[in-house]
Design a protein around this motif. Structure first.
Motif, PDB file in Angstrom:
ATOM      1  N   VAL A   1      -8.239  -0.133   6.167  1.00 22.09           N
ATOM      2  CA  VAL A   1      -7.112   0.450   6.370  1.00 22.09           C
ATOM      3  C   VAL A   1      -5.921  -0.386   6.146  1.00 22.09           C
ATOM      4  N   ILE A   2      -6.338  -1.573   6.589  1.00 20.96           N
ATOM      5  CA  ILE A   2      -5.168  -2.745   6.400  1.00 20.96           C
ATOM      6  C   ILE A   2      -5.034  -2.769   4.860  1.00 20.96           C
ATOM      7  N   LEU A   3      -6.152  -3.083   4.234  1.00 27.40           N
ATOM      8  CA  LEU A   3      -6.013  -3.164   2.528  1.00 27.40           C
ATOM      9  C   LEU A   3      -5.426  -2.063   1.925  1.00 27.40           C
ATOM     10  N   CYS A   4      -5.691  -0.881   2.411  1.00 25.20           N
ATOM     11  CA  CYS A   4      -5.101   0.401   1.698  1.00 25.20           C
ATOM     12  C   CYS A   4      -3.581   0.419   2.262  1.00 25.20           C
ATOM     13  N   ASN A   5      -3.332   0.082   3.433  1.00 25.40           N
ATOM     14  CA  ASN A   5      -1.867   0.172   3.768  1.00 25.40           C
ATOM     15  C   ASN A   5      -1.084  -0.933   2.789  1.00 25.40           C
ATOM     16  N   ALA A   6      -1.493  -2.273   2.690  1.00 22.53           N
ATOM     17  CA  ALA A   6      -0.964  -3.089   1.768  1.00 22.53           C
ATOM     18  C   ALA A   6      -0.869  -2.540   0.236  1.00 22.53           C
ATOM     19  N   ARG A   7      -1.989  -1.915  -0.253  1.00 26.11           N
ATOM     20  CA  ARG A   7      -1.812  -1.711  -1.583  1.00 26.11           C
ATOM     21  C   ARG A   7      -0.802  -0.400  -1.630  1.00 26.11           C
ATOM     22  N   ALA A   8      -0.771   0.495  -0.566  1.00 23.45           N
ATOM     23  CA  ALA A   8      -0.072   1.576  -0.825  1.00 23.45           C
ATOM     24  C   ALA A   8       1.479   1.278  -0.893  1.00 23.45           C
ATOM     25  N   MET A   9       1.775   0.408   0.103  1.00 23.23           N
ATOM     26  CA  MET A   9       3.136  -0.194   0.157  1.00 23.23           C
ATOM     27  C   MET A   9       3.699  -0.750  -1.003  1.00 23.23           C
ATOM     28  N   GLY A  10       2.834  -1.386  -1.836  1.00 20.08           N
ATOM     29  CA  GLY A  10       3.147  -2.572  -2.840  1.00 20.08           C
ATOM     30  C   GLY A  10       3.021  -1.503  -4.142  1.00 20.08           C
ATOM     31  N   GLU A  11       2.496  -0.289  -4.388  1.00 23.94           N
ATOM     32  CA  GLU A  11       2.153   0.301  -5.362  1.00 23.94           C
ATOM     33  C   GLU A  11       3.754   0.344  -6.449  1.00 23.94           C
ATOM     34  N   PHE A  12       3.372  -0.024  -7.729  1.00 23.66           N
ATOM     35  CA  PHE A  12       4.492  -0.097  -8.368  1.00 23.66           C
ATOM     36  C   PHE A  12       4.209   0.894  -9.758  1.00 23.66           C
ATOM     37  N   GLY A  13       3.186   0.347 -10.362  1.00 22.78           N
ATOM     38  CA  GLY A  13       3.016   0.982 -11.915  1.00 22.78           C
ATOM     39  C   GLY A  13       3.111   2.351 -11.896  1.00 22.78           C
ATOM     40  N   ALA A  14       2.186   3.059 -11.131  1.00 24.70           N
ATOM     41  CA  ALA A  14       2.172   4.602 -11.310  1.00 24.70           C
ATOM     42  C   ALA A  14       3.396   5.257 -10.870  1.00 24.70           C
ATOM     43  N   ALA A  15       3.884   4.683  -9.752  1.00 28.53           N
ATOM     44  CA  ALA A  15       5.037   5.043  -9.079  1.00 28.53           C
ATOM     45  C   ALA A  15       6.406   5.180  -9.970  1.00 28.53           C
ATOM     46  N   VAL A  16       6.519   4.095 -10.760  1.00 27.02           N
ATOM     47  CA  VAL A  16       7.539   3.918 -11.659  1.00 27.02           C
ATOM     48  C   VAL A  16       7.487   4.922 -12.792  1.00 27.02           C
ATOM     49  N   VAL A  17       6.457   5.413 -12.947  1.00 23.71           N
ATOM     50  CA  VAL A  17       6.285   6.313 -14.235  1.00 23.71           C
ATOM     51  C   VAL A  17       6.613   7.894 -13.671  1.00 23.71           C
ATOM     52  N   VAL A  18       6.150   8.083 -12.125  1.00 27.05           N
ATOM     53  CA  VAL A  18       6.368   9.516 -12.023  1.00 27.05           C
ATOM     54  C   VAL A  18       7.790   9.555 -10.984  1.00 27.05           C
ATOM     55  N   ALA A  19       8.258   8.543 -10.743  1.00 31.19           N
ATOM     56  CA  ALA A  19       9.708   8.482 -10.105  1.00 31.19           C
ATOM     57  C   ALA A  19      10.737   8.437 -11.026  1.00 31.19           C
ATOM     58  N   ARG A  20      10.719   7.944 -12.134  1.00 30.96           N
ATOM     59  CA  ARG A  20      11.370   7.786 -13.121  1.00 30.96           C
ATOM     60  C   ARG A  20      12.731   6.973 -12.515  1.00 30.96           C
ATOM     61  N   ASN A  21      12.695   5.972 -11.573  1.00 33.18           N
ATOM     62  CA  ASN A  21      13.581   5.224 -11.248  1.00 33.18           C
ATOM     63  C   ASN A  21      14.907   5.556 -10.822  1.00 33.18           C
ATOM     64  N   SER A  22      14.976   6.860 -10.388  1.00 31.28           N
ATOM     65  CA  SER A  22      16.192   7.407  -9.749  1.00 31.28           C
ATOM     66  C   SER A  22      16.228   6.815  -8.286  1.00 31.28           C
ATOM     67  N   VAL A  23      17.589   6.942  -7.914  1.00 29.62           N
ATOM     68  CA  VAL A  23      17.795   6.071  -6.430  1.00 29.62           C
ATOM     69  C   VAL A  23      17.176   7.073  -5.599  1.00 29.62           C
ATOM     70  N   LYS A  24      17.203   8.262  -5.650  1.00 30.00           N
ATOM     71  CA  LYS A  24      16.708   9.319  -4.444  1.00 30.00           C
ATOM     72  C   LYS A  24      15.061   8.963  -4.455  1.00 30.00           C
ATOM     73  N   THR A  25      14.410   8.886  -5.560  1.00 36.13           N
ATOM     74  CA  THR A  25      12.943   8.697  -5.340  1.00 36.13           C
ATOM     75  C   THR A  25      12.470   7.208  -5.398  1.00 36.13           C
ATOM     76  N   ASN A  26      13.046   6.272  -5.044  1.00 37.09           N
ATOM     77  CA  ASN A  26      12.832   4.697  -5.218  1.00 37.09           C
ATOM     78  C   ASN A  26      11.867   4.589  -3.872  1.00 37.09           C
ATOM     79  N   THR A  27      10.750   3.691  -4.292  1.00 36.80           N
ATOM     80  CA  THR A  27      10.144   3.252  -2.955  1.00 36.80           C
ATOM     81  C   THR A  27      10.422   1.744  -2.931  1.00 36.80           C
ATOM     82  N   LEU A  28      10.332   1.113  -2.042  1.00 40.46           N
ATOM     83  CA  LEU A  28      10.773  -0.270  -1.755  1.00 40.46           C
ATOM     84  C   LEU A  28      10.386  -1.312  -3.124  1.00 40.46           C
ATOM     85  N   PRO A  29       8.983  -1.113  -3.723  1.00 45.80           N
ATOM     86  CA  PRO A  29       9.053  -2.097  -4.994  1.00 45.80           C
ATOM     87  C   PRO A  29       9.901  -1.319  -5.963  1.00 45.80           C
ATOM     88  N   LEU A  30      10.081  -0.051  -6.079  1.00 44.41           N
ATOM     89  CA  LEU A  30      10.859   0.373  -7.332  1.00 44.41           C
ATOM     90  C   LEU A  30      12.449  -0.162  -7.098  1.00 44.41           C
TER      91      LEU A  30
END
Lengths: 303, 378
Positions: free
Chosen positions: A225-254
């Protein structure tokens, strides 16, 4: 000292086998010289400092470069709060799903023999093998206007792509193997005799799960769970493609990336980055504690 | 509670673990399932418990005359003790023993204080009064096995099933625990079945022994019966040391080489009907004689099967003398005799003596009769 005790009473020291010299010789023969030892230790420390600790310290230093006021302003801005919200939503959905999937999959892989088991284990590793960018593109194709599913979703006015649902889905995908990977070896090592014993004693399926299976894997589960949590919070590569970098859908890394890319944001990206860095440090501490727990419980089993 | 299984077959892939097995266990009996590994004894025990399902087409399982083969394992009310204890590793000894009581449906569950009393009584019975708060990893093998037994007994099972209960223990603890289990059984008279590959264990502990081989029960009987009157060559071989000679059976006379003697009906094929045996003809056979069943003499004994053998080696360190000999046909045999008799006979290496069995078993080879072969041609 143990060595001194070996001298029998009443015998001259010189008559005896020289134990001290013998021990020194044995130690000389089986250990590296102190220079090699210290050189290796020093190398790893220098490397760790240069590549891990120094950058981490820089993040914290830069975060406060414009003063405490700028730091708090960056953290409390509307965009940052929104990014935190989306990251927390994605994480709080991905981690529980991972736990449920991890427990069920590792249970059936660890405790039963069935056809296609090897294939299933390989499939679980897919997210490790595929670059996150590819994962993002994959979901863009799946939900985009070019696919039948995408058109159906569009007609029914269901928005997945470039919105929070897409972030959640890719986060679930990339974190998929974490919990199950931790649990499979533990489940396999423990076998199913305890469950059988519980069953003969009259326990039903739920009672067996809650009172026998789950307590036996709890430390490995938490570790996953701890590892999964860290990975989930830090996810960037896949999120940047599906979020398209708009302010509304930015996660913390984005959001950090967006701040860094825009001019004149100063210490702001570093201030936000301290959030993720803190999560990382907490993760490391908890992970170390869990590793000790797992090791001691395994040692207890061996005895 | 009496247990009965009828016509049970079980295969794992292509391997037939049980082959049409029938067994009846009387209420209050302590029965051993004895056999080498792979003989199906553990599978049979697990089928009785409900941990394994027999192949379709198998017969029923009865507990006290009631069919239970459709019942699930948690409904059968049996206690099961696993070879490797299978204690719950994250629970204390107390919680392990109490487990079966605490998982009962609320209506049947005893009160907390009742559970505590019960567990205390069981801890006393297994002589581990002060170990309630220990974890399984803090116990020795023998202590763990006793906790496993108490845990099984806590739910007051109708029958107790034990899978190689002493298999993982060292020799000394094993013998102690064996005696303790026998005393316990004599006190509570719970119908019990245990699996073992150790013949001493089975013969010492059980009221009756079922000897198993290759998925079948070869013989069921009291320890004396299976040891002294084995019904098959396998049982003869498996229970204790035995000498084997090739010979033949001819019109009620047993032959080893050119020496012959009388054999009783009981001694021939354990009183069973063997395929292809013809009382009026010559039948190739194997003759079994236990080492302590030889009379050794310097001259042949008249009217009895008495054949010569030469002493090769003598081992006399121990309470009996082991004599290794060779027959005229070159077959090795081991005989046991007393130190006094050895002195009286002047039994030394190289000496030639006549061996006369007090007891023997003859098993004729199983041969397909000609009419069986005709079946193939329709």
């Amino acid at each position: 000292m143990e060595r001194e005790k070996l001298t029998p009473v009443g015998q001259a020291e010189s008559d005896l086998f020289d134990y001290k010299a013998h021990y020194r010789a044995v130690r000389r023969a089986t250990t590296e010289s102190s220079f090699v030892k210290w050189f290796l230790v020093a190398t790893s420390f220098v490397f760790m400092t240069l590549f891990l600790l120094f950058p981490l310290a820089c993040v914290f230093y830069e975060a406060f470069a414009d003063g405490l006021a700028a730091f708090t302003r960056a953290l409390s801005s509307k965009e940052t709060l929104n990014a935190m919200k989306i990251t927390l939503i994605a994480t709080s959905i991905a981690v529980p799903l991972n736990v449920i999937f991890g427990l069920t999959a590792s249970w059936c892989i660890g405790k039963f023999q069935f056809w296609g088991k090897g294939v299933l284990i390989s499939l679980i590793d897919i997210p490790f093998a595929i670059s996150p960018i590819i994962v993002g593109l994959l979901f863009v194709f799946l939900f985009g206007a070019s696919s039948a599913l995408g058109r159906w979703l569009f007609e029914h006015n269901i928005r997945i792509l470039f919105a929070t649902p897409a972030i959640v889905i890719v986060t679930v995908f990339v974190t998929f193997p974490f919990v199950v990977r931790e649990l499979i070896p533990v489940m396999e090592a423990q076998g199913s005799e305890e469950e059988q014993a519980a069953r003969v004693l009259g326990a039903n399926g739920w009672q067996i799960f809650w009172r026998v299976t789950l307590p036996n894997v709890k430390w490995a589960l938490l570790y996953g769970v701890i590892l999964c949590n860290a990975r989930a919070m830090g996810e960037f590569g896949a999120a940047v493609v599906v979020a398209r970098n708009s302010v509304k859908t930015n996660t913390l890394p984005l959001h950090i990336n967006a701040l860094y890319q825009s001019y004149g944001s100063g210490s702001a990206p570093f201030a936000v980055a301290t959030l993720l860095a803190t999560v990382a440090i907490i993760t490391l501490i908890v992970k170390t504690i869990l590793e000790i727990k797992i090791r001691t419980s395994e040692e207890a089993d061996v005895q | 509670m009496g247990i009965e299984v009828r016509n049970i077959t079980k295969s794992f892939g292509g391997f037939k673990a049980l082959d049409h097995v029938n067994l009846r266990i009387e209420a209050g009996e302590l029965v051993a399932l004895l056999g080498p590994s792979g003989s199906g004894k553990t599978t049979l025990l697990r089928i009785i418990a409900g941990l394994e399902t027999p192949d379709p087409g198998s017969g029923p399982v009865y507990f006290r005359g009631v069919r239970v083969d459709k019942q699930k394992v948690n409904e059968r009310g049996v206690g099961f003790v696993f070879q490797h204890y299978a204690l719950f590793r994250h629970m204390t000894v107390f919680d392990n023993i109490a487990f079966g009581l605490t998982v009962k449906p609320r209506r049947e569950r005893p009160s907390k204080s009742a559970i505590r009393e019960k567990v205390k009584a069981l801890l006393h019975m297994i002589q581990l009064d002060n170990y309630a708060d220990r974890y399984p990893s803090q116990l020795s093998g023998g202590q763990r096995q006793r906790v496993a037994l108490a845990r099984a007994l806590a739910v007051e099972p109708q029958a107790l099933l034990l899978d190689e209960p002493f298999g993982a223990l060292d020799a000394k603890v094993r013998v102690e625990l064996r005696a303790w289990l026998r005393r316990l059984h004599d006190e509570i008279h719970l119908t019990s079945v245990f699996v073992t590959h150790d013949q001493d264990e089975a013969l010492e502990l059980a009221d009756r022994v079922a000897v198993m081989n290759a998925g079948r029960i070869e013989q069921v009987g009291a320890p004396d019966e299976v040891f002294h009157a084995p019904k098959t060559p396998f049982v003869m071989n498996f229970l204790g040391q035995v000498n084997q000679f090739r010979g033949r059976m001819e019109r009620g006379r047993v032959w080893i080489g050119s020496y012959e003697g009388q054999a009783s009906e009981e001694e021939i094929n354990g009183g069973r009907v063997v395929r292809g045996y013809r009382a009026d003809a010559s039948n190739p056979a194997t003759i079994f004689i236990r080492p302590h069943d030889f009379e050794i003499s310097t001259t042949p004994q008249k009217g009895r099967l008495s054949f010569p053998a030469t002493v090769v080696r003598i081992r006399s360190a121990g309470n009996v003398v082991h004599v290794e000999m060779v027959t005229e046909a070159g077959e090795t045999l081991i005989a046991e005799t007393s130190h006094q008799e050895r002195a009286a006979l002047r039994l030394e290496t190289g000496g030639k003596f006549f061996m006369t069995p007090r007891n023997l078993r003859v098993f004729t080879d199983e041969v397909d009769e000609p009419e069986h072969n005709q079946v193939a041609s329709f």
